[in-house]
Design an enzyme around this catalytic site. Structure first.
Site, PDB file in Angstrom:
ATOM      1  N   ARG A  23       1.038  -1.216  -0.026  1.00  0.00           N
ATOM      2  CA  ARG A  23       0.005  -0.023  -0.039  1.00  0.00           C
ATOM      3  C   ARG A  23       0.748   1.402  -0.073  1.00  0.00           C
ATOM      4  O   ARG A  23       2.037   1.283   0.246  1.00  0.00           O
ATOM      5  CB  ARG A  23      -0.988   0.025   1.447  1.00  0.00           C
ATOM      6  CG  ARG A  23      -0.217   0.022   2.369  1.00  0.00           C
ATOM      7  CD  ARG A  23      -0.119   1.544   3.091  1.00  0.00           C
ATOM      8  NE  ARG A  23       0.643   1.748   4.490  1.00  0.00           N
ATOM      9  CZ  ARG A  23       1.947   1.914   4.211  1.00  0.00           C
ATOM     10  NH1 ARG A  23       2.557   2.286   3.299  1.00  0.00           N
ATOM     11  NH2 ARG A  23       2.433   2.019   5.650  1.00  0.00           N
ATOM     12  N   ASP A  32      -3.397   6.091  12.731  1.00  0.00           N
ATOM     13  CA  ASP A  32      -4.216   5.020  13.095  1.00  0.00           C
ATOM     14  C   ASP A  32      -4.192   4.398  14.401  1.00  0.00           C
ATOM     15  O   ASP A  32      -5.474   4.119  15.044  1.00  0.00           O
ATOM     16  CB  ASP A  32      -3.857   3.690  12.062  1.00  0.00           C
ATOM     17  CG  ASP A  32      -2.453   3.270  12.183  1.00  0.00           C
ATOM     18  OD1 ASP A  32      -1.490   3.930  12.777  1.00  0.00           O
ATOM     19  OD2 ASP A  32      -2.273   2.222  11.364  1.00  0.00           O
ATOM     20  N   GLY A 121       8.765   0.880   3.191  1.00  0.00           N
ATOM     21  CA  GLY A 121       7.489   1.784   3.774  1.00  0.00           C
ATOM     22  C   GLY A 121       6.253   1.803   3.081  1.00  0.00           C
ATOM     23  O   GLY A 121       5.527   2.210   2.845  1.00  0.00           O
ATOM     24  N   SER A 124       5.551  -4.220   2.979  1.00  0.00           N
ATOM     25  CA  SER A 124       5.775  -5.683   2.478  1.00  0.00           C
ATOM     26  C   SER A 124       5.129  -6.596   3.583  1.00  0.00           C
ATOM     27  O   SER A 124       4.846  -7.843   3.292  1.00  0.00           O
ATOM     28  CB  SER A 124       7.272  -5.662   2.296  1.00  0.00           C
ATOM     29  OG  SER A 124       7.987  -5.069   3.422  1.00  0.00           O
ATOM     30  N   ASP A 169      -2.372  -1.084   7.568  1.00  0.00           N
ATOM     31  CA  ASP A 169      -1.871  -1.618   6.268  1.00  0.00           C
ATOM     32  C   ASP A 169      -2.550  -2.864   6.071  1.00  0.00           C
ATOM     33  O   ASP A 169      -2.679  -3.151   4.956  1.00  0.00           O
ATOM     34  CB  ASP A 169      -0.275  -1.823   6.776  1.00  0.00           C
ATOM     35  CG  ASP A 169       0.404  -0.626   7.339  1.00  0.00           C
ATOM     36  OD1 ASP A 169       0.126   0.301   6.892  1.00  0.00           O
ATOM     37  OD2 ASP A 169       1.573  -0.838   7.691  1.00  0.00           O
ATOM     38  N   TYR A 219       9.121   3.487  16.822  1.00  0.00           N
ATOM     39  CA  TYR A 219       7.615   3.729  16.612  1.00  0.00           C
ATOM     40  C   TYR A 219       6.930   3.409  17.922  1.00  0.00           C
ATOM     41  O   TYR A 219       5.887   4.105  17.951  1.00  0.00           O
ATOM     42  CB  TYR A 219       7.480   2.375  15.539  1.00  0.00           C
ATOM     43  CG  TYR A 219       5.995   2.281  15.088  1.00  0.00           C
ATOM     44  CD1 TYR A 219       5.466   2.899  13.953  1.00  0.00           C
ATOM     45  CD2 TYR A 219       4.909   1.553  15.812  1.00  0.00           C
ATOM     46  CE1 TYR A 219       4.198   2.753  13.237  1.00  0.00           C
ATOM     47  CE2 TYR A 219       3.733   1.324  15.546  1.00  0.00           C
ATOM     48  CZ  TYR A 219       3.409   1.862  14.277  1.00  0.00           C
ATOM     49  OH  TYR A 219       1.966   1.988  13.787  1.00  0.00           O
TER      50      TYR A 219
HETATM   51  C1  GLA Z   1       3.308   1.586   9.775  1.00  0.00           C
HETATM   52  C2  GLA Z   1       2.225   0.940  10.563  1.00  0.00           C
HETATM   53  C3  GLA Z   1       0.877   1.581  10.475  1.00  0.00           C
HETATM   54  C4  GLA Z   1       0.804   3.121  10.502  1.00  0.00           C
HETATM   55  C5  GLA Z   1       2.002   3.816   9.845  1.00  0.00           C
HETATM   56  C6  GLA Z   1       2.232   5.159  10.016  1.00  0.00           C
HETATM   57  O1  GLA Z   1       3.154   1.556   8.522  1.00  0.00           O
HETATM   58  O2  GLA Z   1       2.085  -0.601  10.280  1.00  0.00           O
HETATM   59  O3  GLA Z   1      -0.028   1.010  11.231  1.00  0.00           O
HETATM   60  O4  GLA Z   1       0.815   3.394  12.116  1.00  0.00           O
HETATM   61  O5  GLA Z   1       3.201   3.204  10.250  1.00  0.00           O
HETATM   62  O6  GLA Z   1       1.271   5.870   9.640  1.00  0.00           O
END
Ligand code: GLA
Length: 382
Positions: A23, A32, A121, A124, A169, A219
C-alpha cells in the site's frame, strides 16, 4: 496464472494461488493507533503465494521465498511459535491466528514471490501476512469477515514481529478497491471508498532505498508518547483532542510529547480535508495538504530522514508548473518511500528529474514507479 517457481521447486503445479498488495498511504500518518483517519490505497505490487497440500510427516508448512532464496519450515504438530528466518514470523503469526480459532491447517508446500519492495515503507509485511491469511482461508475453506481477517494479521505483526502497528496496512491490503482510496475511520473501523479516477493525475512513489525498520523502537516510543499526551489531555485517544485543548495543556507536558500530539491532531484534520479535496478533484489543495503533512512529520513527529526530505525538496523545486502538486513521506518513516501527486502528462519528466537530483543530493539511486489504486487481496486460483 503460471507460477514457474512452484513447479521448479516442487515438481508439480500449485493448487492455490493468492495475492495481496502493498500500500501507499496518501495521507493520515501515525493517526491509526490514535483512533484517527487514514487514506491509503493498495498498489499494483503484490506478494503472491502458490501452494499445494503436501504429505510431510510430521505435518509442516514449507515455504520457499524466491526473492531471498531461502526457506522456512513451520511445524504444525504443536502451537506455532516465533522462529527463523525473520520474515517467516509474519506467516507464523498468521498460522497461529488460525490455530487459535481452532482451524485445522493441513501440511503445505508454498512458494512465495513478491514485487513489494522490502523495507520500502510500502507494507511488505502486511502484504505477506494478508497473503498468508488469504491462502489459509482458501485452503481450509474458512470464511472470515474482512475486518476479522485484517485484525488477525495485525495481531500477527504485534506478537510475532514485535511491531505495535495500527490497523491501516492490513485493512487496505484486505479491502483495497481498484480506482479508490480507502478512507478508514480507525476508531469505528468503518471504511469509505474515495474514488480517484481522474486520468489527469497520478501518484508517484519514490522509494529512497534507505531501509526503514519499525522494529527499532522509535515506532513504539511514538505510540507511547501519544498515549501520554492523551492521558494528560484527559481523553481516551488523541482523536478526541482539539488543537485548542492541546495549547491549553502545553505547560503540563514534555515539549516532545506536545509536538507528537500536535502532529496527530493536525494530521487527522488534514486527512479529512484531503478526502474532500480528492472528491472535488481539487489537486492543488490536496498537494498543499500533503506538503503540510510532511513538514509536520519532519518537525513535530520527527520520523522523517534526510533522504525523504531531499525527495520532498526536489518535488517542491519542480513545483506546480512542473507538474508536482504535492509530496510527502509515506508509512512509518525513518527511510522508505515518499508519495507525490503529479500531473499524468508530466510523470516521465518528473521521474527523470527526481531520480537525477536525488542521486546528486544523496549518492543513492531511488526507485520510482506510479500506481493506480489497486484491488485488495484475491484468490487467483483454487
Ligand atoms: C506503519 C504501521 C501503520 C501506521 C504507519 C504510520 O506502516 O504499520 O499501522 O501506523 O506506520 O502511519
Amino acid at each position: 496464472m503460471k507460477i514457474p517457481e512452484f513447479e521448479n521447486i516442487y515438481g508439480r503445479p500449485p493448487r492455490w494461488i493468492v495475492a495481496a498488495p502493498g500500500r501507499v498511504n496518501v495521507i493520515g500518518e501515525h493517526t491509526d493507533y490514535n483512533d484517527g483517519f487514514v487514506l491509503p490505497m493498495a498498489i499494483e505490487r503484490y506478494t503472491i503465494m502458490a501452494a499445494d497440500i503436501s504429505r510431510s510427516s510430521p505435518p509442516r508448512i514449507f515455504i520457499h521465498d524466491t526473492r531471498a532464496g531461502d526457506t522456512a519450515q513451520i511445524d504444525l504438530s504443536k502451537p506455532v511459535v516465533k522462529g527463523n528466518p525473520r520474515w517467516s514470523n509474519y506467516v507464523r503469526g498468521v498460522v497461529a491466528g488460525f490455530q487459535n480459532r481452532g482451524v485445522r491447517i493441513p501440511p503445505l508446500d508454498i512458494s512465495l514471490v513478491s514485487t513489494v519492495p522490502l523495507g520500502g515503507g510500502l507494507s511488505s509485511s502486511a502484504a505477506l501476512e494478508v497473503s498468508a491469511a488469504t491462502l489459509l482461508e482458501a485452503v481450509t475453506g474458512t470464511k472470515m469477515e474482512p475486518v476479522e481477517k485484517a485484525l488477525l494479521c495485525q495481531k500477527a505483526e504485534h506478537e510475532f514481529a514485535g511491531v505495535p502497528c495500527g490497523i491501516m496496512d492490513q485493512f487496505v491490503s484486505v479491502m483495497g478497491q481498484k480506482n479508490n482510496l480507502l478512507l478508514l475511520d480507525c476508531r469505528s473501523r468503518r471504511t469509505e471508498l474515495v474514488s480517484m479516477n481522474d486520468p489527469s493525475v497520478v501518484l508517484l512513489v519514490v522509494n529512497t532505498n534507505v531501509k526503514h525498520d519499525l522494529g527499532s523502537g522509535e515506532y513504539a516510543q511514538r505510540r507511547a508518547q501519544c498515549e501520554t499526551a492523551a492521558k494528560i489531555l484527559g481523553v481516551s485517544s488523541l482523536r478526541d483532542a482539539s488543537a485548542d485543548a492541546l495549547e491549553r495543556t502545553r505547560s503540563k507536558m514534555d515539549l516532545s510529547v506536545f509536538h507528537r500530539a500536535r502532529h496527530v491532531i493536525g494530521e487527522i484534520e488534514r486527512t479529512l480535508h484531503t478526502a474532500e479535496g480528492i472528491r472535488n478533484s481539487n489537486w492543488p489543495t490536496v498537494g498543499q495538504l500533503m506538503y503540510a503533512s510532511h513538514y509536520s512529520l519532519r518537525d513535530d513527529y520527527e520520523v522523517s530522514c534526510k533522504e525523504l526530505d531531499a525527495v520532498v525538496e526536489i518535488c517542491e523545486s519542480i513545483g506546480n508548473e512542473g507538474g508536482v502538486y504535492g509530496c510527502r513521506m509515506t508509512g512509518g518513516g525513518f527511510g522508505g518511500s515518499c508519495v507525490a501527486l503529479v500531473k499524468a502528462d508530466a510523470v516521465d519528466a518528473i521521474t527523470t528529474k527526481v531520480a537525477t537530483d536525488y542521486k546528486v543530493k544523496t549518492a543513492i539511486e531511488a526507485t520510482l514507479f506510479s500506481s493506480r489504486p489497486a484491488a485488495g487481496a484475491t484468490v487467483i486460483q483454487g
